[in-house]
Design an enzyme around this catalytic site. Structure first.
Site, short mmCIF file in Angstrom:
data_model
loop_
_atom_site.label_atom_id
_atom_site.label_comp_id
_atom_site.label_asym_id
_atom_site.label_seq_id
_atom_site.Cartn_x
_atom_site.Cartn_y
_atom_site.Cartn_z
N GLU A 363 17.17 15.13 26.48
CA GLU A 363 17.88 13.54 25.73
C GLU A 363 18.56 13.55 26.95
O GLU A 363 18.72 14.15 28.68
CB GLU A 363 19.00 13.79 24.95
CG GLU A 363 18.34 13.88 23.71
CD GLU A 363 19.28 14.39 22.21
OE1 GLU A 363 21.08 13.53 22.80
OE2 GLU A 363 19.50 15.11 21.63
C1 BGC Z 1 22.79 14.31 20.52
C2 BGC Z 1 22.76 12.72 19.87
C3 BGC Z 1 22.99 12.02 20.41
C4 BGC Z 1 23.72 11.78 21.50
C5 BGC Z 1 24.60 10.82 22.13
C6 BGC Z 1 23.50 14.16 21.36
O1 BGC Z 1 24.78 15.18 21.77
O2 BGC Z 1 22.10 15.15 20.58
O3 BGC Z 1 22.31 13.93 18.44
O4 BGC Z 1 23.17 11.13 19.23
O5 BGC Z 1 23.91 12.94 21.58
O6 BGC Z 1 25.95 10.75 21.96
#
Ligand code: BGC
Length: 453
Positions: A363
């Site tokens: 992410e």
């Molecule tokens: C999480 C996501 C979240 C993103 C933005 C991460 O901590 O895995 O679910 O939407 O950050 O806050």
């Protein structure tokens, strides 16, 4: 010369077979809370509590991925991605948390997986992205030692049902976040507070992390197994010793608490005395070995660095954050500092453990106040964010860090936990009244960027 510009940014530069993906999560995207036999999750319940979610909103419909997954997968494909990360809703698979398997839930994920494969989107599946079944929370949730049995059951069902086609797995999403926000600070579901809850939840999550890995490895042929860690470089506000020590304590909580047991080092007790108390759990049951699992990869999730100063008023940690706005540095719509050099440094830092085999950036992204004007969302700031962060990842890769993939957070605007719907992270804008999707300029930027891959 600025070292961050040294390698020309292109998708090709990341090499062949690089996983380029977008990430979503069941609770944030699916909606469909009362269809297909789904049970109730802790977030369904928590969002009914007054004042917990901004705007008094809830995740019950969200961007309706449950009904619109085909359209959304086509969009991911159209933007040029070759992988799709999603999570499995525990209450959709096991409505009571354990026991009865919901056939309709299994059928939904079978369709989703098959559709991904048909489109050439390699599925990367997260077992737990924070949507615990409410019946288990009533029994103590992550604070209960029975979690070991509950989680094993969930992992086993998922591995047996989907493991023939899904090879790439993530056990937990950001355990440092869901244990601290949900069990210490009460800001996320289930809204519990206090050290006793927090420490029990940490220990159960550390065990689930390793147990989940073992189960997937035993049941899924040719599996590629990881788990994700939130990470933020932690910097002291000044060179004063008390600020430096405060930064070390926060670093333990944000960056070290879950990876070190997974690497077989046990809990990180240096730099933060309080963590010794976790050893009460560990010593009694001698779990250091069981907490250890040789993951094929680790998922790193980074958004921003954190600057902290000593603050004696804050219980236990005696530290508080100095926000980006106070420091007058560039930040996103959520006030999170934009700092790609820090992203580069934190990737290197995790690599320096020496025993991490591969890294996926699972992410990375930014929230801004996006508006649709004449069917266009001009989100240049987000484009810049991605350019800078990809450049930083490329630099780390060129310096030998074994980065195998990058997943943008996120495909469509969705339910951003306690922030509700105002924080928009998507490459695609969603009008939550009509469910109309509009590709943002950042989405088009990715499409053009990935064309060269
Ligand atoms: C999480 C996501 C979240 C993103 C933005 C991460 O901590 O895995 O679910 O939407 O950050 O806050």
């Amino acid at each position: 010369m600025n070292p961050f510009q040294s390698a020309r940014l292109s998708a090709k530069a990341f090499g062949d077979n690089f996983l380029w993906g977008v990430a979503i999560a069941a609770q944030q995207n699916e909606g469909g809370h009362n269809v297909g036999g789904r049970g109730v999750s802790i977030w369904d319940v928590f969002s009914r509590r007054n004042g917990k979610i901004k705007g008094g909103t809830n995740p019950l419909v969200s961007c309706d991925f449950y009904h619109r997954y085909k359209e959304d997968l086509l969009l991911a494909k159209a933007l040029g991605f070759n992988s799709f990360r999603f999570s499995i809703s525990w209450p959709r698979i096991l409505p009571e948390g354990i026991g009865r398997v919901n056939k309709e839930g299994i059928a939904f994920y079978n369709k989703l997986i098959d559709e991904c494969l048909e489109l050439g989107l390699t599925p990367l599946v997260t077992l737990y992205h924070w949507d615990l079944p409410q019946p288990l929370e009533k029994e103590g949730g992550w604070t209960s030692y029975r979690m070991q049995r509950w989680f094993a059951r969930f992992a086993t069902v998922c591995a047996e049902e989907f493991g023939d086609r899904v090879k790439n797995w993530i056990v937990l999403n950001e355990p440092a976040s869901f244990t601290s926000l949900g069990y210490m600070l009460g800001k996320h579901a289930p809204g519990k507070t206090g050290l006793t809850n927090y420490f029990s939840a940490i220990h159960q999550a550390v065990l689930a992390q390793a147990d989940g890995g073992e189960i997937l490895r035993a049941l899924v042929h040719k599996s590629y197994i990881g788990t994700t860690f939130s990470c933020s470089e932690v910097l002291p506000f000044s060179t004063k010793e008390e600020d430096v020590l405060a930064a070390k304590r926060v670093d333990v909580i944000l960056n070290r608490l879950f990876i070190e047991p997974a690497l077989g080092r046990g809990y990180p007790q240096d730099d933060f005395k309080l963590i010794e108390r976790l050893e009460i759990h560990n010593k009694a049951w001698k779990y250091t070995d069981r907490m250890h699992f040789k993951f094929d990869f680790i998922g790193l999730q980074n958004y921003f660095p954190v600057v902290v100063r000593h603050n004696s008023i804050i219980p236990h940690i005696h530290a508080s954050e100095v926000k980006a706005a106070t420091r007058k540095v560039p930040h996103t719509g959520l006030g999170w500092e934009v700092n790609a050099e820090s992203f580069y440094r934190i990737i290197k830092r995790f690599w320096l453990y020496g025993t991490v085999k591969e890294i996926l950036i699972t992410e990375n992204g930014a929230a801004y106040k996006d508006e649709v004007k004449n069917a266009v969302v001009n989100d240049e700031q987000r484009v810049d964010y991605f350019k800078q962060h990809l450049q930083a990842a490329l630099r780390a890769k060129h310096e030998g860090v074994n980065i195998k993939g990058y997943y943008a957070w996120t495909l469509t605007d969705n339910f951003e936990w306690a922030e509700g719907y105002k924080a928009r992270f998507g490459l695609i804008h969603v009008d939550f009244k009509t469910q109309l999707r509009t590709i943002k300029n950042s989405g088009y930027w990715f499409r053009d960027f990935l064309k060269q891959a």
